[in-house]
Design an enzyme around this catalytic site. Structure first.
Site, PDB file in Angstrom:
ATOM      1  N   LYS A  88      65.056-117.898 -36.284  1.00 43.96           N
ATOM      2  CA  LYS A  88      65.510-118.551 -35.056  1.00 43.96           C
ATOM      3  C   LYS A  88      66.380-117.575 -34.274  1.00 43.96           C
ATOM      4  O   LYS A  88      67.297-116.969 -34.827  1.00 43.96           O
ATOM      5  CB  LYS A  88      66.298-119.826 -35.364  1.00 43.96           C
ATOM      6  CG  LYS A  88      66.918-120.484 -34.118  1.00 43.96           C
ATOM      7  CD  LYS A  88      67.651-121.770 -34.460  1.00 43.96           C
ATOM      8  CE  LYS A  88      68.427-122.320 -33.266  1.00 43.96           C
ATOM      9  NZ  LYS A  88      69.121-123.591 -33.567  1.00 43.96           N
TER      10      LYS A  88
ATOM     11  N   LYS B 108      68.966-117.371 -38.721  1.00 50.43           N
ATOM     12  CA  LYS B 108      69.281-117.481 -37.293  1.00 50.43           C
ATOM     13  C   LYS B 108      70.228-116.363 -36.879  1.00 50.43           C
ATOM     14  O   LYS B 108      71.161-116.030 -37.600  1.00 50.43           O
ATOM     15  CB  LYS B 108      69.901-118.866 -37.043  1.00 50.43           C
ATOM     16  CG  LYS B 108      70.378-119.141 -35.629  1.00 50.43           C
ATOM     17  CD  LYS B 108      70.926-120.566 -35.552  1.00 50.43           C
ATOM     18  CE  LYS B 108      71.645-120.853 -34.261  1.00 50.43           C
ATOM     19  NZ  LYS B 108      72.196-122.226 -34.219  1.00 50.43           N
TER      20      LYS B 108
ATOM     21  N   ASP C 173      72.465-126.283 -39.222  1.00 49.08           N
ATOM     22  CA  ASP C 173      72.669-124.871 -38.907  1.00 49.08           C
ATOM     23  C   ASP C 173      74.085-124.506 -39.359  1.00 49.08           C
ATOM     24  O   ASP C 173      75.061-124.918 -38.725  1.00 49.08           O
ATOM     25  CB  ASP C 173      72.562-124.621 -37.403  1.00 49.08           C
ATOM     26  CG  ASP C 173      71.165-124.856 -36.842  1.00 49.08           C
ATOM     27  OD1 ASP C 173      70.517-125.849 -37.245  1.00 49.08           O
ATOM     28  OD2 ASP C 173      70.735-124.068 -35.991  1.00 49.08           O
TER      29      ASP C 173
END
Length: 237
Positions: A188, A159, A95
């Protein structure tokens, strides 16, 4: 309308501890909790990748390393090195935080190069890639622009947030991201997701993964609902 078992929902949670003062014991506890509840992965700072990979060896729980966290204000080469080092030490998911300054400057070529570089490394190692936008600092047009770049580059996920900015995930942003990528990339939601209703609402609006430090409380609340209703699945949609 979709129906989810408790395990289905657990497998959508990235069980998170990204605190700067997290001790080895804290990280061990995080991993043991992930095993107990069968969460999808543990989300930790990059330096903790090796410890998590050792604790979670032989399980199907991923090790998620946060790259350039939480500000994203490092060079592409630095992010590439962090990514490679995390993978070398056992990370199975990455991430990374985008360079918000370059986005604000309108340097979209930089943003695309950064994203492409990290996604390429992840794909070469069969590692899941997630791009953290940090929506708290972005306009809706910037969120849409980033989503379109991701639609072209094709990381595994985009995300919403780190959880360390002025605000976290919102349903409005999740819906915008989901609609813009049009099924080409998953979404996400992370940051501020602390209760079952918010969790379900994020999924209802397109999130396929949820980053949360409150995953256990969320799952317990959902288990209680199933017990009270004498149902085996939760309806979302």
């Amino acid at each position: 309308m979709k129906y989810y078992t408790i395990d289905d929902l657990c497998r959508m949670i990235d069980h998170t501890n990204l605190h700067a003062d997290a001790s080895p014991e804290d990280i061990k506890q995080l991993c043991e909790e992930a095993k107990k509840y069968h969460f999808k992965m543990v989300a930790v700072n990059q330096v903790q990748s090796k410890l998590c990979s050792e604790i979670l060896a032989g399980t199907d729980i991923g090790i998620g390393a946060a790259i350039a966290f939480p500000l994203g204000q490092t060079s592409i080469e630095s992010k590439k090195f962090e990514t490679q080092d995390a993978i070398h030490n056992g990370a199975t998911e990455i991430d990374y935080v985008i360079n918000v300054t370059e986005l604000k400057n309108g340097n979209l070529d930089y943003i695309k190069e950064e994203m492409s570089s990290i996604v390429e490394i992840c794909k070469a190692h069969n590692v899941t890639s997630k791009v953290i936008f940090e929506n708290a600092y972005l306009t809706k047009d910037e969120i849409r622009t980033l989503s379109l770049i991701a639609k072209d580059v094709k990381p595994d996920f985009i995300k919403t947030s780190t959880g360390f900015a002025t605000s976290g995930a919102t349903v409005e942003d999740v819906k915008l991201m989901y609609e813009t990528v049009d099924g080409e990339v998953k979404v996400k939601a992370a940051g501020g997701i602390r209760d079952a209703d918010t969790f379900i609402n994020m999924i209802k609006n397109g999130a396929e993964r949820i980053g949360a430090s409150s995953g256990i409380n969320i799952i317990k609340a959902l288990e209680e609902r199933l017990t009270e209703s004498d149902q085996k699945t939760i309806e979302i949609g």
